[in-house]
Design a protein around this motif. Structure first.
Motif, mmCIF file in Angstrom:
data_model
loop_
_atom_site.group_PDB
_atom_site.id
_atom_site.type_symbol
_atom_site.label_atom_id
_atom_site.label_comp_id
_atom_site.label_asym_id
_atom_site.label_seq_id
_atom_site.Cartn_x
_atom_site.Cartn_y
_atom_site.Cartn_z
ATOM 1 N N ASP A 335 -1.462 69.916 -22.380
ATOM 2 C CA ASP A 335 -2.020 69.579 -23.629
ATOM 3 C C ASP A 335 -1.421 70.161 -24.846
ATOM 4 O OD1 ASP A 335 -2.315 72.414 -22.680
ATOM 5 O OD2 ASP A 335 -4.476 72.445 -22.681
ATOM 6 N N ILE A 336 0.043 70.428 -24.791
ATOM 7 C CA ILE A 336 0.487 70.683 -25.992
ATOM 8 C C ILE A 336 1.561 69.611 -25.898
ATOM 9 C CG2 ILE A 336 0.698 73.407 -25.997
ATOM 10 C CD1 ILE A 336 3.291 73.165 -24.095
ATOM 11 N N GLY A 337 1.741 69.420 -27.393
ATOM 12 C CA GLY A 337 2.585 68.109 -27.827
ATOM 13 C C GLY A 337 3.917 68.664 -28.150
ATOM 14 N N PHE A 338 4.922 68.453 -27.789
ATOM 15 C CA PHE A 338 6.361 69.209 -28.167
ATOM 16 C C PHE A 338 6.834 68.273 -29.308
ATOM 17 C CE2 PHE A 338 10.784 70.003 -28.131
ATOM 18 C CZ PHE A 338 10.916 71.494 -28.348
ATOM 19 N N CYS A 339 7.219 68.813 -30.282
ATOM 20 C CA CYS A 339 8.053 67.793 -31.247
ATOM 21 C C CYS A 339 9.543 68.476 -31.438
ATOM 22 C CB CYS A 339 7.276 68.311 -32.882
ATOM 23 S SG CYS A 339 5.877 67.599 -33.090
ATOM 24 N N PHE A 340 10.292 67.234 -31.235
ATOM 25 C CA PHE A 340 11.688 67.312 -31.339
ATOM 26 C C PHE A 340 12.033 67.638 -32.871
ATOM 27 C CE2 PHE A 340 13.122 64.818 -27.672
ATOM 28 C CZ PHE A 340 13.266 65.989 -26.709
ATOM 29 N N GLU A 341 12.963 68.386 -33.054
ATOM 30 C CA GLU A 341 13.595 68.550 -34.497
ATOM 31 C C GLU A 341 15.055 67.645 -34.325
ATOM 32 O OE1 GLU A 341 13.719 72.369 -36.380
ATOM 33 O OE2 GLU A 341 11.421 72.601 -35.658
ATOM 34 N N ASN A 342 15.205 66.549 -34.747
ATOM 35 C CA ASN A 342 16.361 65.931 -34.329
ATOM 36 C C ASN A 342 17.153 65.860 -35.666
ATOM 37 O OD1 ASN A 342 15.658 65.001 -31.773
ATOM 38 N ND2 ASN A 342 14.314 63.577 -32.836
ATOM 39 N N SER A 343 18.492 65.704 -35.492
ATOM 40 C CA SER A 343 19.202 64.990 -36.295
ATOM 41 C C SER A 343 20.237 63.969 -35.783
ATOM 42 C CB SER A 343 20.012 66.115 -37.100
ATOM 43 O OG SER A 343 20.902 66.851 -36.205
ATOM 44 N N LEU A 344 20.482 62.678 -36.413
ATOM 45 C CA LEU A 344 21.221 61.919 -35.765
ATOM 46 C C LEU A 344 22.244 61.403 -36.606
ATOM 47 C CD1 LEU A 344 18.099 61.409 -35.195
ATOM 48 C CD2 LEU A 344 18.476 58.851 -34.866
ATOM 49 N N CYS A 345 23.302 61.211 -36.077
ATOM 50 C CA CYS A 345 24.476 60.757 -36.511
ATOM 51 C C CYS A 345 25.039 59.454 -36.132
ATOM 52 C CB CYS A 345 25.612 61.938 -36.383
ATOM 53 S SG CYS A 345 27.147 61.458 -37.064
ATOM 54 N N LEU A 346 25.202 58.396 -36.959
ATOM 55 C CA LEU A 346 25.511 56.944 -36.368
ATOM 56 C C LEU A 346 27.015 56.597 -36.741
ATOM 57 C CD1 LEU A 346 24.776 54.302 -35.357
ATOM 58 C CD2 LEU A 346 23.972 53.686 -37.504
ATOM 59 N N LEU A 347 27.912 56.412 -35.851
ATOM 60 C CA LEU A 347 29.214 56.149 -36.318
ATOM 61 C C LEU A 347 29.760 54.835 -35.805
ATOM 62 C CD1 LEU A 347 30.456 59.535 -34.060
ATOM 63 C CD2 LEU A 347 30.386 59.058 -36.667
ATOM 64 N N ASP A 348 30.343 54.170 -36.590
ATOM 65 C CA ASP A 348 30.901 52.936 -36.279
ATOM 66 C C ASP A 348 32.172 53.272 -35.810
ATOM 67 O OD1 ASP A 348 29.353 51.017 -37.145
ATOM 68 O OD2 ASP A 348 30.290 50.530 -38.924
ATOM 69 N N VAL A 349 32.627 53.036 -34.616
ATOM 70 C CA VAL A 349 33.904 53.252 -33.880
ATOM 71 C C VAL A 349 34.642 51.850 -33.534
ATOM 72 C CG1 VAL A 349 33.499 55.422 -32.755
ATOM 73 C CG2 VAL A 349 32.889 53.428 -31.680
ATOM 74 N N PRO A 350 35.884 51.723 -33.711
ATOM 75 C CA PRO A 350 36.728 52.816 -34.188
ATOM 76 C C PRO A 350 36.805 52.846 -35.468
ATOM 77 C CG PRO A 350 38.235 50.774 -33.619
ATOM 78 C CD PRO A 350 36.466 50.380 -33.462
ATOM 79 N N LYS A 351 36.051 52.156 -36.570
ATOM 80 C CA LYS A 351 36.438 52.390 -37.923
ATOM 81 C C LYS A 351 36.068 53.785 -38.497
ATOM 82 C CE LYS A 351 33.770 50.528 -41.607
ATOM 83 N NZ LYS A 351 32.519 50.287 -41.537
ATOM 84 N N ASP A 352 35.263 54.369 -37.993
ATOM 85 C CA ASP A 352 34.808 55.794 -38.731
ATOM 86 C C ASP A 352 35.952 56.752 -38.119
ATOM 87 O OD1 ASP A 352 32.942 55.114 -40.289
ATOM 88 O OD2 ASP A 352 31.295 55.715 -39.051
ATOM 89 N N ILE A 353 36.155 56.662 -36.778
ATOM 90 C CA ILE A 353 37.021 57.428 -36.153
ATOM 91 C C ILE A 353 38.071 56.565 -35.355
ATOM 92 C CG2 ILE A 353 36.720 59.363 -34.314
ATOM 93 C CD1 ILE A 353 34.182 60.249 -35.397
ATOM 94 N N PRO A 354 39.251 56.929 -35.720
ATOM 95 C CA PRO A 354 40.420 56.005 -35.344
ATOM 96 C C PRO A 354 40.572 56.047 -33.771
ATOM 97 C CG PRO A 354 41.117 57.488 -36.825
ATOM 98 C CD PRO A 354 39.748 57.616 -36.789
ATOM 99 N N THR A 355 40.632 57.333 -33.049
ATOM 100 C CA THR A 355 41.106 57.474 -31.993
ATOM 101 C C THR A 355 39.868 57.939 -30.976
ATOM 102 O OG1 THR A 355 41.849 59.787 -32.099
ATOM 103 C CG2 THR A 355 43.495 57.980 -32.490
ATOM 104 N N HIS A 356 40.215 57.984 -29.628
ATOM 105 C CA HIS A 356 39.322 58.482 -28.748
ATOM 106 C C HIS A 356 39.291 59.898 -28.671
ATOM 107 C CE1 HIS A 356 37.813 59.385 -24.669
ATOM 108 N NE2 HIS A 356 36.834 58.636 -25.003
ATOM 109 N N GLU A 357 40.533 60.476 -28.641
ATOM 110 C CA GLU A 357 40.457 61.993 -28.687
ATOM 111 C C GLU A 357 39.567 62.522 -30.135
ATOM 112 O OE1 GLU A 357 43.732 60.356 -28.437
ATOM 113 O OE2 GLU A 357 42.895 60.411 -26.538
ATOM 114 N N GLU A 358 39.688 61.941 -31.413
ATOM 115 C CA GLU A 358 39.049 62.518 -32.350
ATOM 116 C C GLU A 358 37.544 62.144 -32.148
ATOM 117 O OE1 GLU A 358 41.766 62.121 -36.262
ATOM 118 O OE2 GLU A 358 41.696 60.337 -34.884
ATOM 119 N N LEU A 359 37.050 61.211 -31.301
ATOM 120 C CA LEU A 359 35.849 60.891 -31.220
ATOM 121 C C LEU A 359 35.164 62.139 -30.323
ATOM 122 C CD1 LEU A 359 32.916 59.426 -31.369
ATOM 123 C CD2 LEU A 359 33.696 58.426 -29.003
#
Ligand code: C2E
Ligand code: CA
Ligand code: CA
Length: 646
Positions: A335-359
């Motif tokens: 009977d309790i409702g749990f609310c997530f406090e989310n933050s989202l981050c959307l990345l275009d790969v590889p455009k935003d982050i050029p290498t896998h290590e960096e990702l």
């Protein structure tokens, strides 16, 4: 000559079991898994054709010669596909297939021509009987069947070269499984050559497939037991493949900021239920898109951190919004409702982050970074965003040392009793030539990860000790300087000895400085801290607990340590409008006094706040209201001007 096809029957049964298990265990999602299924089905088809081609003749209650002949043709055609499919399967598992094939006509031709030739030879066999003949309805090898063997050999060799060339992308156990096909096929071919009546070839191949099933198709390796989503290993592998293949995709990171309180309040069991429900909600978002022109996978990377990897045709921003909406509704737990406090981050790969290590490093630091809940960061990370998420921060740290861009600033701390500034906190600054100020809240965690924290720590201690040596603290009216140290520094065996050595070197007293350490939630780190503190105490060095009241604080534990100062976190000063915070603050400060320690309130920005703490018997105040952190010379001027007036 009677053909012994019991081996084929065994192969048939085992292949059926493999197919059944693949379907029941839902191992048919993903390109590599699908290709494995194709491989098993093709092998099964081949086995059936093989059996029918040698089935008892109609005269013996079996099939007619036409059926046997037709089955032989089917056998040769299906058989031709096995090795090419096997090659594709390996390419898909190692994630190198599309790279190998892309835009390379020569490679494409080299790969498909032998297959086409094989099929062609079978199709023209009725006219020239090069491959097989059927005297009296019985199968006999034709004079040019060696071409088929050569083609098979070509594919085997091709696969082998491929395996060797891409060995970095395939782990050991998979490599062994992939290469096991060679000795097995060799033995079966030799046996069947000398004893053609023993049809063991399909059985041998089935054995290889079983080995692949056990060593290559490993779902337990890529699934997280808590959430039922894919795990961090799978995320690493899948994104690595994406980068390797040069494909584009989106990575959506979902960070649940209050995940920790969920565990603390409701326990691990409830946590698991909530996480599973969250995964199911995300799945539903994707299911609602009727046009399935994309591939996606959901991952549970660590406590409170999900990732979604998407490739194909879709609107990533819209999907991101939908996921956010789906997770925003409270998740029911009884009977309790749990609310997530989310933050989202959307990345275009590889455009935003050029290498896998960096990702991977970005994901790591995003996980640890302080992001506002409810924030959505869309792709196209700007320079500032990259800095904000400690993207590539190691580079700036390195450059900071090379170009002498690290500076220690001092923020005065005001004593309410003595009505003057009696100490200061040393705060590190990194001012990069190109992008300017980089907050220590960003580079310190990154430095802890990379190990640069030791160099940074030494730099700060040296700078502060030099300052103490070069200035007469007493004359300035100062008692000591506070130096921040991270738990990572405490973990170093020789930390305390090193400090003692430096004290001798600079000829300064153990009363002229102290250390600020942040309390942590982890038992292990608490023990590390406790040991360091005891050692420091023996050397007559005091220390302060930093950021008290930020969630992890455990007064009971703190009381067991010989502490001198407890620094109340800025968030408490910011929350004075709240009656409860006031009450907690009052009793906390009382308690601190009762144990003979002293309290400092940090981050006081207004007169109002300062007055409240003065009225409620706090010992020291630190904050912009009195002074900002400032460079050494300004600090000395400031202290001289202000303390002289007292
Ligand atoms: P901290 O130890 O809690 O330091 C206090 C932070 O609050 C400092 O941020 C300070 O500039 C800021 N501050 C002080 N008064 C006010 C105020 O009135 N209003 C506001 N808004 N902020 C105020 P800073 O310098 O950005 O440092 C951030 C954190 O980085 C520090 O938090 C500390 O954890 C870490 N750090 C800084 N220098 C060092 C260092 O030399 N070694 C280590 N290990 N960590 C450091
Ligand atoms: Ca501090
Ligand atoms: Ca603090």
């Amino acid at each position: 000559m009677a053909r012994v096809y019991q081996f084929d029957i065994c192969a048939f049964l085992v292949l059926c079991i493999i197919i059944f298990s693949l379907i029941v265990r839902k191992l048919i999602k993903g390109r590599a898994n699908k290709m494995f299924l194709v491989l098993v089905v093709v092998t099964l088809g081949c086995t059936i054709a093989d059996m029918v081609s040698v089935a008892p003749m109609s005269s013996m209650g079996g099939v007619g010669p036409e059926v046997r002949i037709a089955a032989s043709y089917v056998y040769y055609i299906v058989h031709a596909s096995i090795l090419p499919v096997y090659s594709i399967f390996i390419g898909l598992v190692s994630g190198t297939w599309y790279v190998y094939m892309r835009d390379n006509l020569k490679v494409k031709l080299m790969f498909s021509m032998p297959y086409a030739l094989n099929i062609l030879l079978v199709l023209i066999n009725p006219f020239n009987h090069w491959i097989m003949r059927f005297p009296g309805g019985n199968y006999r090898r034709g004079p040019h069947v060696w071409i088929i063997y050569c083609i098979a050999f070509f594919y085997m060799l091709n696969t082998f070269v491929y395996l060797v060339r891409h060995k970095e992308t395939i782990d050991r156990s998979r490599m062994i499984a992939f290469t096991s096909i060679y000795p097995i096929t060799l033995v079966s071919t030799v046996v069947q050559f000398f004893f053609p009546e023993y049809l063991i070839e399909m059985f041998a191949l089935t054995t290889s497939l079983l080995i692949l099933l056990f060593f290559v198709i490993k779902p337990e390796e890529s699934f997280d037991a808590t959430s039922g989503a894919r795990n961090i290993t799978a995320f690493k592998n899948d994104t690595k493949k994406l980068y390797f293949e040069g494909n584009a995709g989106s990575v959506l990171l979902v960070k649940v900021k209050n995940d920790n309180s969920l565990v603390t309040l409701y326990g691990l069991n409830a946590h698991q239920t909530v996480v599973r429900k969250a995964v199911a909600r995300m799945e539903r978002v994707f299911a609602e898109y009727t046009m399935k022109s994309y591939i996606y996978n959901i991952y549970y990377l660590s406590y409170g951190m999900f990732a979604i990897l998407m490739t194909g045709k879709y609107d990533p921003d819209k999907l991101c919004d939908d996921i956010e909406k789906a997770l925003a509704k409270p998740i029911r737990l009884g009977d309790i409702g749990f609310c997530f406090e989310n933050s989202l981050c959307l990345l275009d790969v590889p455009k935003d982050i050029p290498t896998h290590e960096e990702l991977m490093s970005f994901v790591d630091t995003y996980d640890k970074s302080e992001v506002e809940s409810g924030s959505i960061i869309y792709s196209n990370l700007g320079e500032q965003d990259k800095i904000r998420f400690k993207f590539d921060i190691d580079k700036y740290i390195e450059r900071g040392f090379a170009n002498d861009n690290f500076k220690v600033y001092f923020q005065p701390i005001y004593s309410i009793k003595q009505k003057r500034f009696i100490s200061a906190e040393a705060l590190l600054r990194l001012i990069d030539d190109e992008i300017g100020f980089i907050s220590p809240a960003l580079f310190i965690p990154a430095a802890e990860k990379s190990g640069a924290i030791y160099q940074i720590g030494d730099f700060v201690i040296d700078s502060v000790f030099r300052f103490i040596r070069d200035h007469d603290l007493e004359k300035l009216g100062l008692e000591y300087i506070e130096i921040n140290i991270s738990t990572m520094q405490c973990m170093k065996e020789d930390f305390v000895d090193n400090v003692k050595k430096k004290m001798r070197e600079y000829g300064i007293s153990n009363k002229s400085f102290n250390f600020e350490i942040t309390e942590t939630a982890s038992d292990f780190l608490q023990d590390v801290l406790s040991r360091t503190v005891t050692k420091l105490h023996k050397a007559g060095i005091e220390f302060a607990i930093d950021d008290y009241g930020t969630g992890y604080s455990n007064l009971h534990r703190i009381l067991q340590e010989p502490i001198k100062i407890i620094k109340l976190d800025k968030s408490l000063a910011d929350d004075l409008a709240n009656v409860r915070t006031k009450a907690v603050l009052m009793s906390t400060m009382q308690m601190i006094n009762a144990i003979g320690a002293e309290s400092v309130i940090e981050g006081v920005e207004t007169k109002e706040t300062a007055d409240w703490f003065i009225a409620n018997r706090c010992d020291y105040i630190q904050g912009y209201y009195y002074a900002r952190p400032m460079p050494e010379d300004d600090f000395v001027d400031f202290i001289q001007a202000n303390n002289a007036a007292v």
